[in-house]
Design a protein around this motif. Structure first.
Motif, PDB file in Angstrom:
ATOM      1  N   ASP A 101      71.809  44.816 -52.340  1.00 41.87           N
ATOM      2  CA  ASP A 101      70.859  43.475 -51.942  1.00 41.87           C
ATOM      3  C   ASP A 101      71.180  42.552 -53.011  1.00 41.87           C
ATOM      4  N   TRP A 102      71.717  42.766 -54.336  1.00 46.18           N
ATOM      5  CA  TRP A 102      72.215  41.579 -55.100  1.00 46.18           C
ATOM      6  C   TRP A 102      73.640  41.382 -55.307  1.00 46.18           C
ATOM      7  N   LEU A 103      74.460  42.070 -54.459  1.00 42.81           N
ATOM      8  CA  LEU A 103      76.163  41.886 -54.498  1.00 42.81           C
ATOM      9  C   LEU A 103      76.565  41.248 -53.284  1.00 42.81           C
ATOM     10  N   PRO A 104      77.464  40.425 -53.486  1.00 37.71           N
ATOM     11  CA  PRO A 104      78.112  40.073 -52.174  1.00 37.71           C
ATOM     12  C   PRO A 104      78.981  40.972 -51.654  1.00 37.71           C
ATOM     13  N   ARG A 105      79.303  40.936 -50.004  1.00 36.55           N
ATOM     14  CA  ARG A 105      79.909  42.092 -49.506  1.00 36.55           C
ATOM     15  C   ARG A 105      81.487  41.868 -49.715  1.00 36.55           C
TER      16      ARG A 105
END
Length: 652
Positions: A101-105
Motif C-alpha cells: 500500500d505504501w510502495l510504488p510498483r
C-alpha cells in the motif's frame, strides 16, 4: 589465506552496504522530495531486512569466490541472478505483509538497475585501475620483454595477448599478428594489429623492423590451425634465415582444461611438421566398444602395441591381456600399467604368434571379446635378408591369431597393416599383404562359415617416433654430430603420430564391428600428403638450432634392398571410399578365395619352417603378383640354413 579471507570479508561488507543503500535510494529516485512523508518504521525495517536477505543470497551464490581483479561476464551474470532473487523475495514479503500500500510498483525495477550498478560498477572500476597499473608496469619493463610475432589470428592468439596484457610478469610482448586468411587483416586484437596474411610473412617482418628496431620480433609463435598448416616447413626455414626462434602456443583445449599455462610457449616438435589437421574422433563410441569388455593385444610391448594398451586402458575394459614375445618390452608396458592403472585386471603373457598351441591356451584362459593384432616384424632390410622369419611372424602369425579368434568366438579381431602392403617391393610388404588377404578372405565368408568373429584390417604408413623409424635415427645422429643419412634425395613417406594412429585404429575397430568391412573392405587411415625425408632431416637440424650442411651434413647413402622411393595407401584396384569419420577411408576389396589362400599358406608355412627361401618367395609371388622376389643365390640359402642350425640349442 588470511589475506584472501579479509578481502572476501571486505567485498561482502561492501555488497551488504550497497544492498541497504539501494532500497531508500530507489524510493528517492522514484518519489523525489516526497520521501520524508513515508512511514520511517516501514523504511527502516525494509532496508535492514533487505540487507540481511541480500547478504545471505550473495554468499549463497558464491559472489566472493571470484577475484575482483579478474571480474568477468560470468561474475556479472552471477550478480544479476542474486540481485533478481533478493529483490523478488523482498517485494513478495512486502506484498504479503502490507499489500504494497505504501510502495510504488516501479520501485523494484529501479532498485534492480541501481543495485546492479552499485555491485558491478566498483568491480569493473577496480579491474580497469589494475589493468592500467599493469600496463604502466609493462611499459616500464618493455625493454626486457621478448617481442614476438603470432602466426594465426584465432582464439588462441586472443587468449595469449589478453594474458600478456594482464600479467606484469609476462616475459613476452606481442608486436604483431599475421593471419592464415584475409578475414582479420587490418583489424586489431587487444590493440595488436593483424598486419597481413602468412603468405606475406617476410614482408611483415621487414615492416616491423622498419617501424621500430625494438619491435623486431625475436620469435615466431604458431597458434591454433597454424600448427597444422601445410607451409609450416617453409616457416622453419624463414625463421632460420632471419635468426628467429620458431615456437608454438598450447592448444586452446589444453587451456580450457587447465592443463597448460596461457603464457607458456613451447618449442615446435617434429610432430608439428606434418602439415595436416588432426582427425576428429568419436571417443564415446570407442568407449562404448571397450568399456566392460575383455581385450587382448598382441605385440603389446611394441610402439603401436604399447600405445594401444595405454589408450584401451583409459576406456575402462573389464580386463586386458598383454601378449608379446619380447621379455623386456612386455615387462616395461606391464610395469607402466601397474603404476597408471593398478586396479585394471591384466595378464601379461610371454608368447609368440607363430605358436598356435600357445595362442589357443591363452585365448581359452582369457576369453577375449576384442583382439588387436599388432605383433609383426617391420624393419624392411632385416626382413629382406630373413624372408622366412618375416613370413612366419607376419603372415603365418596372423593366420594363427585369426584362427584362434574363430575358435574362441572372439567378437572382433583388428589387424594392424602397413602402406608397404600396397604394390609391395619387399618381403615385409608382401608378408603384410598376405596377412591382409587372409583376414579379408575370412570376412567374405558367410556367418555360418566364419563364426562370430568380425575381421577388421587397418592400414597406415610410418609412425613418428616408433622403434626403427627415421625420426629416432635422425635424433641419434644429431646427438652424435651427424651426418644425417638419407637413402635417396627424392624418397617420400607418409607420417602420423603414434597416438593419432592408435586413436584412428580404435575408431576403425568400432566402425568395423558395425559391419562396414563386409565383403573384405579395408580401413585406410588418411595420412595427408607424403613428406620428403630429406626435408624432414633438414627441418630437424633447424629445430635443433643448427644449420644444414654447415653444422650438420646430410648424406645420401642409396636405396636399401627392397626400399621404394614412395609408398602408396591404395592399390589401383582399391578406389577409396569416404566414411563418416574424418581421417578414416575404406578401400574396396581385392579378395582371394579362402580355400585357395588357406591351402597356399599351409604350403608357405612348411617352406618357411624348412627355411627354403626360394620356395617361400615363389609361393608369396603366386598370391601377391605385384611382388617380384629378389634373386637368391644357392650360397645365400646355404648361409641362411647354416646360421639357423648354428642358432639351435645344443642338448646337454
Amino acid at each position: 589465506m588470511l589475506r584472501l579471507i579479509r578481502r572476501s570479508q571486505v567485498a561482502f561488507a561492501h555488497d551488504v552496504i550497497m544492498a541497504a543503500v539501494s532500497f531508500p535510494l530507489a524510493l528517492y529516485l522514484r518519489v523525489g522530495n516526497a520521501l520524508p512523508y513515508f512511514v520511517p518504521q516501514n523504511m527502516v525495517l525494509a532496508t535492514l531486512g533487505f540487507a540481511v536477505l541480500a547478504g545471505g543470497i550473495f554468499w549463497l551464490f558464491g559472489l566472493y569466490r571470484g577475484i575482483w581483479r579478474y571480474a568477468s561476464l560470468n561474475d556479472l551474470s552471477r550478480i544479476a541472478r542474486a540481485v533478481t532473487l533478493a529483490i523478488a523475495i523482498l517485494f513478495a514479503v512486502l506484498f504479503l505483509t502490507t499489500r504494497l500500500d505504501w510502495l510504488p510498483r516501479s520501485a523494484p525495477i529501479i532498485q534492480w538497475f541501481l543495485l546492479m550498478a552499485l555491485l558491478g560498477g566498483p568491480r569493473l572500476l577496480y579491474r580497469v585501475v589494475k589493468d592500467r597499473s599493469v600496463s604502466r608496469a609493462m611499459a616500464r619493463d618493455g625493454e626486457s620483454r621478448i617481442p614476438i610475432l603470432l602466426i594465426g589470428a584465432g582464439d588462441e592468439s586472443e587468449a595469449f595477448i589478453r594474458e600478456t596484457r594482464r600479467s606484469a610478469l609476462a616475459p613476452f610482448e606481442v608486436v604483431g599478428i599475421v593471419g592464415l586468411t584475409e578475414g582479420r587483416v587490418g583489424r586489431n586484437m587487444h590493440g595488436v594489429k593483424v598486419f597481413d596474411t602468412v603468405d606475406n610473412l617476410e614482408a611483415t617482418l621487414d615492416k616491423l623492423e622498419k617501424v621500430r628496431q625494438d619491435h623486431r620480433p625475436r620469435k615466431l609463435v604458431l597458434t591454433g590451425n597454424a600448427l597444422r598448416h601445410p607451409d609450416i616447413g617453409k616457416w622453419v626455414e624463414i625463421a632460420d634465415r632471419r635468426g628467429l626462434v620458431l615456437s608454438r602456443l598450447p592448444k586452446l583445449g589444453d587451456l580450457r582444461d587447465g592443463i597448460a599455462d596461457p603464457l607458456q610457449i613451447r618449442p615446435v616438435a617434429i610432430e608439428d611438421l606434418l602439415g595436416r589437421p588432426e582427425a576428429r574422433l568419436d571417443r564415446e563410441k570407442v568407449r562404448h566398444m571397450i568399456a566392460g569388455r575383455r581385450v587382448l593385444v598382441t605385440g603389446a610391448g611394441g610402439s603401436i602395441g604399447s600405445e594401444l594398451v595405454r589408450q584401451i586402458a583409459s576406456y575402462g575394459p573389464a580386463r586386458i591381456c598383454l601378449f608379446d614375445a619380447g621379455e623386456y618390452n612386455l615387462y616395461e608396458i606391464d610395469m607402466e600399467m601397474s603404476e597408471k592403472h593398478p586396479d585394471l585386471p591384466r595378464y601379461s603373457v610371454l608368447g609368440d604368434v607363430r605358436d598356435r598351441v600357445r595362442l589357443d591356451q591363452v585365448f581359452a584362459i582369457e576369453k577375449p571379446d576384442i583382439v588387436f593384432h599388432a605383433a609383426a616384424y617391420k624393419h624392411v632390410p632385416l626382413v629382406e635378408h630373413n624372408p622366412n622369419e618375416g613370413i612366419l611372424t607376419n603372415t603365418i602369425g596372423t593366420r594363427n591369431v585369426a584362427e584362434a579368434c574363430r575358435a574362441a568366438d572372439v567378437e572382433t579381431m583388428v589387424l594392424i597393416s602397413t602402406d608397404k602392403a600396397v604394390n609391395p617391393a619387399n618381403v615385409m610388404g608382401a608378408s603384410k599383404r598376405l596377412a591382409e588377404c587372409y583376414c579379408q578372405a575370412l570376412e567374405t565368408l558367410s556367418d555360418e562359415e566364419r563364426g562370430k568373429t568380425r575381421f577388421v584390417t587397418v592400414r597406415f604408413g610410418n609412425v613418428l617416433g616408433s622403434t626403427g623409424s627415421v625420426v629416432p635415427l635422425f635424433r641419434r645422429q644429431l646427438e652424435a654430430g651427424g651426418p644425417l643419412t638419407v637413402t635417396h634425395e627424392g624418397i617420400t613417406r607418409y607420417f602420423m603420430t603414434i597416438a593419432e594412429a592408435v586413436e584412428l585404429v580404435l575408431q576403425a575397430a568400432e566402425m568395423g564391428r558395425q559391419g562396414m568391412t563386409a565383403g573384405g573392405k579395408i580401413f585406410v587411415l588418411d595420412m595427408g600428403r607424403p613428406v620428403k625425408i630429406v626435408d624432414l632431416a633438414r627441418q630437424m637440424i633447424l629445430l635443433a638450432g643448427l644449420r644444414p650442411e654447415t653444422d650438420v651434413k646430410i648424406k645420401v647413402t642409396g636405396l636399401r634392398p627392397g626400399e621404394k622411393l614412395y609408398e602408396e595407401l591404395f592399390h589401383d584396384s582399391e578406389p577409396p571410399e569416404l566414411t563418416a569419420t574424418d581421417g578414416v577411408l575404406l578401400a574396396a576389396p581385392r579378395v582371394l578365395d579362402y580355400v585357395l589362400i588357406k591351402s597356399v599358406l599351409a604350403q608357405l608355412a612348411e617352406s618357411a619352417q624348412a627355411r627354403n627361401s626360394e620356395r617361400t618367395l615363389e609361393l608369396v609371388s603366386q598370391l601377391v603378383p605385384e611382388f617380384q622376389p629378389p634373386e637368391i643365390s644357392v650360397s645365400s640359402i646355404l648361409a641362411e640354413q647354416q646360421a639357423e642350425i648354428a642358432s639351435r640349442p645344443i642338448d646337454a
